[in-house]
Structure formats: structure tokens, C-alpha cells
Design a protein around this motif. Structure first.
Motif, PDB file in Angstrom:
ATOM      1  N   GLU A 108       0.847  -1.202   0.000  1.00 28.01           N
ATOM      2  CA  GLU A 108       0.000   0.000   0.000  1.00 28.01           C
ATOM      3  C   GLU A 108       0.875   1.242   0.000  1.00 28.01           C
ATOM      4  O   GLU A 108       1.987   1.240   0.531  1.00 28.01           O
ATOM      5  N   SER A 109       0.359   2.313  -0.549  1.00 28.66           N
ATOM      6  CA  SER A 109       1.114   3.560  -0.542  1.00 28.66           C
ATOM      7  C   SER A 109       1.146   4.133   0.868  1.00 28.66           C
ATOM      8  O   SER A 109       0.291   3.819   1.703  1.00 28.66           O
ATOM      9  N   TYR A 110       2.137   4.975   1.109  1.00 29.70           N
ATOM     10  CA  TYR A 110       2.218   5.645   2.415  1.00 29.70           C
ATOM     11  C   TYR A 110       0.975   6.486   2.646  1.00 29.70           C
ATOM     12  O   TYR A 110       0.485   6.588   3.767  1.00 29.70           O
ATOM     13  N   LYS A 111       0.458   7.088   1.606  1.00 30.60           N
ATOM     14  CA  LYS A 111      -0.734   7.929   1.724  1.00 30.60           C
ATOM     15  C   LYS A 111      -1.933   7.084   2.178  1.00 30.60           C
ATOM     16  O   LYS A 111      -2.678   7.478   3.067  1.00 30.60           O
ATOM     17  N   SER A 112      -2.097   5.917   1.580  1.00 32.38           N
ATOM     18  CA  SER A 112      -3.195   5.029   1.961  1.00 32.38           C
ATOM     19  C   SER A 112      -3.033   4.557   3.407  1.00 32.38           C
ATOM     20  O   SER A 112      -3.997   4.540   4.176  1.00 32.38           O
ATOM     21  N   LEU A 113      -1.812   4.189   3.777  1.00 30.20           N
ATOM     22  CA  LEU A 113      -1.557   3.762   5.159  1.00 30.20           C
ATOM     23  C   LEU A 113      -1.806   4.893   6.147  1.00 30.20           C
ATOM     24  O   LEU A 113      -2.235   4.649   7.273  1.00 30.20           O
ATOM     25  N   SER A 114      -1.544   6.120   5.716  1.00 25.96           N
ATOM     26  CA  SER A 114      -1.748   7.251   6.630  1.00 25.96           C
ATOM     27  C   SER A 114      -3.211   7.362   7.039  1.00 25.96           C
ATOM     28  O   SER A 114      -3.508   7.669   8.189  1.00 25.96           O
ATOM     29  N   PHE A 115      -4.121   7.084   6.114  1.00 30.97           N
ATOM     30  CA  PHE A 115      -5.544   7.123   6.458  1.00 30.97           C
ATOM     31  C   PHE A 115      -5.935   5.927   7.315  1.00 30.97           C
ATOM     32  O   PHE A 115      -6.758   6.047   8.211  1.00 30.97           O
ATOM     33  N   SER A 116      -5.352   4.783   7.051  1.00 29.63           N
ATOM     34  CA  SER A 116      -5.697   3.578   7.808  1.00 29.63           C
ATOM     35  C   SER A 116      -5.239   3.645   9.252  1.00 29.63           C
ATOM     36  O   SER A 116      -5.906   3.134  10.145  1.00 29.63           O
ATOM     37  N   PHE A 117      -4.075   4.260   9.485  1.00 28.77           N
ATOM     38  CA  PHE A 117      -3.491   4.257  10.829  1.00 28.77           C
ATOM     39  C   PHE A 117      -3.531   5.623  11.517  1.00 28.77           C
ATOM     40  O   PHE A 117      -3.028   5.768  12.625  1.00 28.77           O
ATOM     41  N   ARG A 118      -4.089   6.632  10.840  1.00 26.71           N
ATOM     42  CA  ARG A 118      -4.134   7.993  11.389  1.00 26.71           C
ATOM     43  C   ARG A 118      -2.735   8.504  11.736  1.00 26.71           C
ATOM     44  O   ARG A 118      -2.491   9.011  12.830  1.00 26.71           O
ATOM     45  N   VAL A 119      -1.841   8.343  10.783  1.00 24.63           N
ATOM     46  CA  VAL A 119      -0.468   8.817  10.918  1.00 24.63           C
ATOM     47  C   VAL A 119      -0.131   9.521   9.608  1.00 24.63           C
ATOM     48  O   VAL A 119      -0.471   9.024   8.533  1.00 24.63           O
ATOM     49  N   GLY A 120       0.525  10.656   9.677  1.00 27.29           N
ATOM     50  CA  GLY A 120       0.876  11.389   8.472  1.00 27.29           C
ATOM     51  C   GLY A 120       1.761  10.575   7.540  1.00 27.29           C
ATOM     52  O   GLY A 120       2.597   9.786   7.992  1.00 27.29           O
ATOM     53  N   HIS A 121       1.584  10.762   6.227  1.00 29.75           N
ATOM     54  CA  HIS A 121       2.365   9.961   5.282  1.00 29.75           C
ATOM     55  C   HIS A 121       3.859  10.270   5.364  1.00 29.75           C
ATOM     56  O   HIS A 121       4.692   9.389   5.147  1.00 29.75           O
ATOM     57  N   SER A 122       4.211  11.493   5.712  1.00 31.45           N
ATOM     58  CA  SER A 122       5.637  11.808   5.866  1.00 31.45           C
ATOM     59  C   SER A 122       6.218  11.103   7.097  1.00 31.45           C
ATOM     60  O   SER A 122       7.379  10.706   7.101  1.00 31.45           O
ATOM     61  N   THR A 123       5.400  10.925   8.115  1.00 28.46           N
ATOM     62  CA  THR A 123       5.837  10.175   9.299  1.00 28.46           C
ATOM     63  C   THR A 123       6.019   8.704   8.938  1.00 28.46           C
ATOM     64  O   THR A 123       7.006   8.077   9.330  1.00 28.46           O
TER      65      THR A 123
END
Length: 154
Positions: A108-123
Motif C-alpha cells: 500500500e502507498s504511504y498515503k493510503s496507510l496514513s488514512f488507515s493508521f491515522r499517521v501522516g504519510h511523511s511520518t
């Protein structure tokens, strides 16, 4: 005289540019802040619920059994955990490992994971390589017996 006028115009233009720069809207986006406000949401809750109620889907989500996940967490926890600050709580070692394993399992892209885990994609872009390095560091002597160039992971 022309030199001084040119210099003055450059300084004025630079000052105007700084003043017109778009200000940051948030320190942390509100939907990401919800992770801290309610740690029982999203990844924490999903992780816990799947582990207890649906072991098959837990294995599908993380791509390993809960026992193996916990063993891996114990091995890498000291390398991936961060301290809380006065400004915000850190992302737990459990969540950091979950994010990384989900990324490795699905691509999965970092952007997609950011929504799934509530963590910024840069983090997430910092978490994944850090956790992968910790996994390699802690498991290389046990599982990798082949001569591999360690300079990549230093």
C-alpha cells in the motif's frame, strides 16, 4: 547608485515574498490528532479486536499470527520505540511495527496507510525504513546466514 537601488528592490521583493508565504494551517491535522484523542480507534482497536475475535483476519491483516507478531515486537521494540514529548505522544512501537508489516505485506502507498493508521504519510516514510532496519539488525544473525553486505543498513 544603481547597485544600491537594485539591492533595495531585491530586499523589498524578498520581504514581500516572506510576508505572503502561505502559513501552515495545522501543526497536526485534526483527523490525525484523533489517534491520540481516542487510542481505542482505528489501528489499536482493529489490532486488538482481530487478535481476540478473528485470528484468521488478524493473520491476513498483519500476515503473521499474534504470537509471532508479539515475539517480533519484543525483539525490535527497544530500537523502534520513541519517547513522548510535552507536545504530543509518540506512535507506539506496536503501531510502528503494524504499519511496517502492513506496508511490506500489501505494498500500500504511504498515503493510503496514513488514512488507515491515522499517521501522516511523511511520518510513515520515516517509520517504515527505521523499522525495517531494526528488524534486519535483530534477526540477521538468526535467520540470515548468507554473507550480505551490511553497509546498506548502517
Amino acid at each position: 547608485m544603481d547597485y544600491e537601488k537594485t539591492l533595495l528592490l531585491v530586499i523589498i521583493a524578498a520581504s514581500a515574498s516572506l510576508l505572503m508565504r502561505k502559513r501552515r494551517r495545522w501543526w497536526v491535522r485534526p483527523w490525525i490528532q484523533e489517534r491520540e484523542a481516542s487510542s481505542q480507534r482505528n489501528s489499536n482497536l482493529l489490532h486488538k479486536e482481530l487478535a481476540v475475535e478473528d485470528k484468521e483476519n488478524y493473520r491476513n491483516f498483519i500476515r503473521m499470527d499474534e504470537e509471532i507478531f508479539n515475539e517480533l515486537l519484543q525483539l525490535v521494540e527497544h530500537d523502534i520505540e520513541k519517547n513522548n514529548t510535552m507536545f504530543r505522544n509518540s506512535i507506539s512501537a506496536r503501531d510502528r511495527l503494524s504499519i511496517t508489516l502492513r506496508y511490506l505485506a500489501t505494498g500500500e502507498s504511504y498515503k493510503s496507510l496514513s488514512f488507515s493508521f491515522r499517521v501522516g504519510h511523511s511520518t510513515i516514510s520515516r517509520i517504515v525504513p527505521e523499522v525495517c532496519t531494526a528488524i534486519y539488525k535483530n534477526l540477521k544473525t538468526t535467520y540470515l546466514k548468507v554473507g550480505i553486505n551490511d553497509s546498506f543498513y548502517k
